[in-house]
Design a protein around this motif. Structure first.
Motif, PDB file in Angstrom:
ATOM      1  N   PRO A  25      34.069  -6.609   5.785  1.00 42.16           N
ATOM      2  CA  PRO A  25      33.522  -5.439   5.083  1.00 42.16           C
ATOM      3  C   PRO A  25      33.827  -5.492   3.586  1.00 42.16           C
ATOM      4  N   ASP A  26      33.090  -4.709   2.831  1.00 47.99           N
ATOM      5  CA  ASP A  26      33.360  -4.580   1.405  1.00 47.99           C
ATOM      6  C   ASP A  26      34.511  -3.607   1.160  1.00 47.99           C
ATOM      7  N   LEU A  27      34.789  -2.749   2.150  1.00 51.69           N
ATOM      8  CA  LEU A  27      35.846  -1.750   2.027  1.00 51.69           C
ATOM      9  C   LEU A  27      36.267  -1.279   3.407  1.00 51.69           C
ATOM     10  N   ALA A  28      37.570  -1.095   3.581  1.00 53.22           N
ATOM     11  CA  ALA A  28      38.103  -0.454   4.784  1.00 53.22           C
ATOM     12  C   ALA A  28      38.750   0.857   4.354  1.00 53.22           C
ATOM     13  N   LEU A  48      42.260 -14.521   6.906  1.00 55.94           N
ATOM     14  CA  LEU A  48      41.211 -13.555   6.584  1.00 55.94           C
ATOM     15  C   LEU A  48      41.046 -13.480   5.069  1.00 55.94           C
ATOM     16  N   PRO A  49      39.834 -13.178   4.610  1.00 50.27           N
ATOM     17  CA  PRO A  49      39.644 -12.945   3.167  1.00 50.27           C
ATOM     18  C   PRO A  49      40.200 -11.572   2.792  1.00 50.27           C
ATOM     19  N   HIS A  50      40.278 -11.315   1.512  1.00 44.41           N
ATOM     20  CA  HIS A  50      40.765 -10.023   1.036  1.00 44.41           C
ATOM     21  C   HIS A  50      39.765  -8.915   1.371  1.00 44.41           C
ATOM     22  N   ARG A  95      46.884  -7.491   5.143  1.00 47.20           N
ATOM     23  CA  ARG A  95      47.488  -8.248   4.037  1.00 47.20           C
ATOM     24  C   ARG A  95      48.231  -9.490   4.537  1.00 47.20           C
ATOM     25  N   LEU A  96      48.899  -9.379   5.687  1.00 47.18           N
ATOM     26  CA  LEU A  96      49.602 -10.543   6.253  1.00 47.18           C
ATOM     27  C   LEU A  96      48.615 -11.624   6.677  1.00 47.18           C
ATOM     28  N   GLU A  97      47.510 -11.215   7.304  1.00 49.33           N
ATOM     29  CA  GLU A  97      46.492 -12.186   7.708  1.00 49.33           C
ATOM     30  C   GLU A  97      45.837 -12.838   6.489  1.00 49.33           C
ATOM     31  N   GLU A  98      45.633 -12.052   5.451  1.00 49.48           N
ATOM     32  CA  GLU A  98      45.090 -12.585   4.196  1.00 49.48           C
ATOM     33  C   GLU A  98      46.067 -13.588   3.578  1.00 49.48           C
TER      34      GLU A  98
END
Length: 145
Positions: A46-49, A76-78, A68-71
């Motif tokens: 998504p563009d925003l959560a 995952l992307p930001h 944030r941990l996955e990023e």
């Protein structure tokens, strides 16, 4: 066409945020549990959560930190995050979770719209609602003047 994911176990919160999104081309996905967000992001970034702080099974802070941990691990992307806080002291939690912005409840469409627009535009949004007033003491008048 922005893609926004709203995460809250309260239908009223999801409705309020969805109604503030005025872009008719926006895609809005709604989730009821924080633990559903990672799978939703893996499916389509998504563009925003927009994450409610109070989610029954996995709170908003844990959900944001999980992103944030996955990023950070490169899985995952930001994903920019707007957190919905229950009270002003919760700003500390939003900052610790590295959210791009936050709003203090009760929500209103104008603030929600402004926060979403700012974050989608690449900025950060800090809601100053309910911020304590800073009182600056003035010098007392000197006697005899």
């Amino acid at each position: 066409m922005p893609d926004v994911v709203i995460v809250s176990d309260a239908a009223s919160v999801r409705d309020e945020v969805r109604s503030a999104i005025t872009d008719p081309d926006a895609t809005v996905r709604e989730l009821e549990a924080g633990k559903q967000l990672l799978a939703a992001v893996e499916e389509r970034v998504p563009d925003l959560a927009v994450i409610d702080l109070q989610i029954g099974n996995m709170g908003g802070m844990a959900t944001c930190l999980d992103l944030r941990l996955e990023e950070g691990a490169g899985r995952l992307p930001h994903v920019p995050v707007l957190m919905l806080l229950d009270r002003r002291p919760d700003v500390f939690l939003a900052r610790r979770a590295q959210a791009e912005g936050w709003l203090v409840k009760p929500l209103d469409a104008l603030r929600v719209r402004k926060a979403i627009t700012t974050i989608l535009g690449g900025g950060a949004y800090e809601d100053d609602s309910y911020r304590p007033v800073t009182v600056v003491p003035t010098a007392a008048p000197t006697a005899g003047k």
